[in-house]
Design a protein around this motif. Structure first.
Motif: not given
Length: 545
Positions: A146-148, A157-158, A177-182
Motif C-alpha cells: 500500500k505505497l502512496d 514506480d517505487p 534497488t531496482e525500480v518496480i514499475k506500476n
C-alpha cells in the motif's frame, strides 16, 4: 557524486556534488597520481537526468600519513555507450590530495570544479570515514504494501535508497534497488551487501531507507522513509522488521538517536586533532654566504637549496592537516637589523606580533626575504624555539590540537644541555619535533635527542615520550638529482612517527575521542528478510572493504 575511500587505518566516504547544468547522464572518472602521470583508478556508475548526482560506487585506497597522495576527479556528461571519454562532454575536474580530504574538519572537503574557462562547473564534496575489520556479508530482500500513489496516470514506480549514517549526523548513500514499475505492493529482488558498507561493522548504527517513485526526467517523487539498524535487520523476517514508511514533514522532524561509539585510535589523528605546524631555520654563519653557490642557503634561480627542499617536502604534507594554513616561521642564530642584535627565535616575516605565514609558499617567501635582510651569525641554539612552541602547546592540552615543530640545521647544537631540558619538558605536552640536518657535517649529537633507543634525560628527569625525530637530508638525496623524489623520501621517513607520537600523548593523558553527533530524521509499511554470512578476518593491519 558519492563514493567511498577505504584506507589501511581509515575508511573514507567521498561525496561529490555538482550543479549548474542540466545533464542527461553523468559519470566521474577517478584518477590516482603515479608520478609523474595520473592513472585511471576507477569510474562511478552513470546517473540519469540530475543536477546533483549521488553515486553509490565506492573506491578503495590505502592512506599513508607521511606521503603526498595526489588525486584527480574528472566529471563527464555521458552521451553514448562508448567507454572512450573523448566521446563524452567534459564538465569539469578537481585536484586534491588524499590527506586534504582526511585532514578537513569532519573529514569533509568541499571544492569547486574547474577546467572550462569562463564557466562555473559546480561543486564537489568529499567525506571520509575509517573502515572496520568486519567481514560480514548480508543478503536482504524487501517488499512493501500500500505505497502512496504518486503518478497521475497509473501507479507508482517505487525503488529504495539505503543510507548509512556518518559520525557528523549526515547520511551517505550505500545501495539502490531496482525500480518496480506500476506497483504499489512491490517485491524487490534480493541483494547482497558488505556489512561494512551498510554500517561499518557497527550493528547499532542508524540505517535510513528512502522510498521514491521513479520519474523518467530524474525528478523522482519522495514517498517516505524509515530507519533501522543492521542488528534489527539481522533478525530476519519477523514483526521486528516491519516498518512504517513515513513522509517527512519539515515542521516536526524527529531526531534519530544513534548508539555512541568511540573512534579508533587512528581516527583520532584526523578527526579529533588539529595539527599546528611551526618551522625554525638555522641562520648561523656555518651555512656559508647565501650569495655564494657553495652556501647551503644559496638562492639559485634554477633549483631549491637543501633548506627549501626540506621545508617544502615536510610542509606540503603537514599542511593538509592544518585547517587555517597559517604557519609560524622562525629563524635562529642571526644578527637582526638595525642594531645587529643576535636572535634565536625571530619571525621570518619580521612581524613579532604575528609570525604566521600563509601556506608553505608563504614560509618560503619569508625565508628567502630573511636571507636578504639578516646577517648569518651564531651560535646554534635550539632551546629558545622549542620553548617558544612548547608555551603554545601548554595552552591546549585537551587533545584538540597537536603541535609539530620542524627544525632545519646544518651543524652541532651549541646549547645541548638547555635543549635536552626543553625536550624533556615538551615531552609532556601535545608536541613533536622533527630535526632535519642539511650539509656534510657530522650529526652524532643529534642522535641523543632522537630517543628511539635511550630516552632523553635532563637533570635526572627522563622524557615522558619520544617526541624527537632526526634525519640527515643527505641520506635521502636521489643520486640522479631528482629533487621531487628526494623530497618524497625525506617526508615519508620524518613524518612516519608523528601519528604514533600523537597517540602516545592521548594515551598518557587518558584523552578519548569525542562522541559522534546524533543523526536526524522524522503510512505505508515495509518488510524485509535478511541473512548474514561471516567470513574469517585475516590478522592484518590494513582494512579494506
Amino acid at each position: 557524486i558519492n563514493a567511498t575511500i577505504h584506507v589501511p587505518f581509515l575508511q573514507y566516504l567521498l561525496l561529490f556534488l555538482f550543479t549548474k547544468s542540466k545533464i542527461d547522464e553523468c559519470g566521474v572518472d577517478f584518477l590516482f597520481l603515479l608520478s609523474p602521470f595520473f592513472l585511471q583508478f576507477g569510474r562511478t556508475e552513470v546517473i540519469d537526468n540530475t543536477l546533483n548526482p549521488d553515486f553509490v560506487r565506492k573506491f578503495v585506497l590505502d592512506f599513508f600519513f607521511e606521503e603526498k597522495q595526489n588525486l584527480r576527479f574528472d566529471v563527464y556528461n555521458v552521451d553514448t555507450r562508448s567507454s572512450n571519454l573523448s566521446k563524452h562532454d567534459f564538465l569539469g575536474q578537481m585536484f586534491c590530495t588524499l590527506g586534504e580530504i582526511i585532514g578537513s574538519t569532519g573529514s569533509r572537503l568541499e571544492r569547486t570544479l574547474s577546467g572550462i574557462p569562463g564557466k562555473k562547473c559546480g561543486t564537489i564534496i568529499f567525506t571520509a570515514e575509517e573502515l572496520s575489520n568486519c567481514r560480514d556479508i548480508a543478503t536482504m530482500q524487501f517488499c512493501a504494501n500500500k505505497l502512496d500513489k504518486k503518478d497521475f496516470f497509473g501507479k507508482s514506480d517505487p525503488f529504495l535508497v539505503f543510507y548509512r549514517s556518518n559520525e557528523d549526523g549526515t547520511f551517505t548513500i550505500c545501495h539502490k534497488t531496482e525500480v518496480i514499475k506500476n506497483n504499489l505492493n512491490p517485491v524487490w529482488q534480493s541483494f547482497t551487501i558488505p556489512v561494512r558498507a551498510l554500517c561499518n561493522g557497527d550493528y547499532d548504527r542508524t540505517v535510513k531507507v528512502d522510498v521514491y517513485d521513479w520519474d523518467r526526467d530524474g525528478s523522482h517523487d519522495f514517498i517516505g522513509e524509515f530507519t533501522t539498524s543492521y542488528r534489527e535487520l539481522s533478525r530476519g523476517q519477523s514483526q521486528f522488521n516491519v516498518y512504517e514508511v513515513k513522509y517527512k514533514h519539515s515542521k516536526n522532524n524527529k531526531k534519530i538517536k544513534e548508539t555512541k561509539k568511540l573512534n579508533s585510535l587512528d581516527q583520532q589523528i584526523i578527526k579529533m586533532t588539529q595539527l599546528n605546524f611551526t618551522v625554525a631555520i638555522d641562520f648561523t654563519a656555518s651555512n656559508g654566504n647565501p650569495s655564494q653557490p657553495t652556501s647551503l642557503h644559496y638562492m639559485s634561480p634554477y633549483q631549491m637549496n637543501a633548506y627549501a627542499m626540506a621545508l617544502k617536502a615536510v610542509g606540503e604534507i603537514v599542511q593538509d592537516y592544518d585547517s587555517d594554513k597559517l604557519f609560524p616561521a622562525y629563524g635562529f642564530g642571526a644578527k637582526l637589523p638595525p642594531d645587529g642584535k643576535i636572535s634565536h627565535a625571530f619571525p621570518l616575516n619580521s612581524n613579532t606580533e604575528n609570525p604566521n605565514c600563509v601556506g608553505i609558499e608563504g614560509v618560503l617567501e619569508a625565508y628567502f626575504q630573511s636571507l636578504r635582510t639578516v646577517q648569518l651569525y651564531g651560535p646554534t641554539n635550539f632551546a629558545p624555539v622549542i620553548n617558544q612552541v612548547a608555551r603554545c602547546a601548554a595552552e591546549v592540552t585537551d587533545g584538540s590540537q597537536y603541535f609539530v615543530l620542524l627544525m632545519i640545521t646544518d651543524g652541532v647544537i651549541s646549547d645541548m644541555a638547555q635543549t635536552k631540558e626543553a625536550v624533556v619538558n615538551a615531552s609532556s605536552l601535545p608536541m613533536s619535533i622533527i630535526i632535519v640536518g642539511v650539509g656534510p657535517a657530522e650529526f652524532d649529537a643529534m642522535e641523543e635527542l632522537d630517543g628511539d633507543e635511550v630516552r632523553v634525560s635532563s637533570r635526572g628527569r627522563f622524557a615522558e615520550r619520544d617526541i624527537v625525530q632526526f634525519v640527515p637530508f643527505r641520506d635521502y638525496i636521489d643520486r640522479s638529482g631528482n629533487q621531487v623524489l628526494s623530497m618524497a623520501r625525506l617526508a615519508k621517513d620524518v613524518l612516519a612517527e608523528i601519528p604514533d607520537q600523537l597517540l602516545s600523548f592521548m594515551k598518557t593523558r587518558g584523552i578519548e575521542p569525542r562522541p559522534p553527533l546524533p543523526a536526524t530524521s522524522d503510512s505505508p509499511s515495509m518488510s524485509t528478510t535478511t541473512t548474514a554470512t561471516t567470513t574469517p578476518t585475516p590478522k592484518q593491519r590494513n582494512t579494506h572493504a
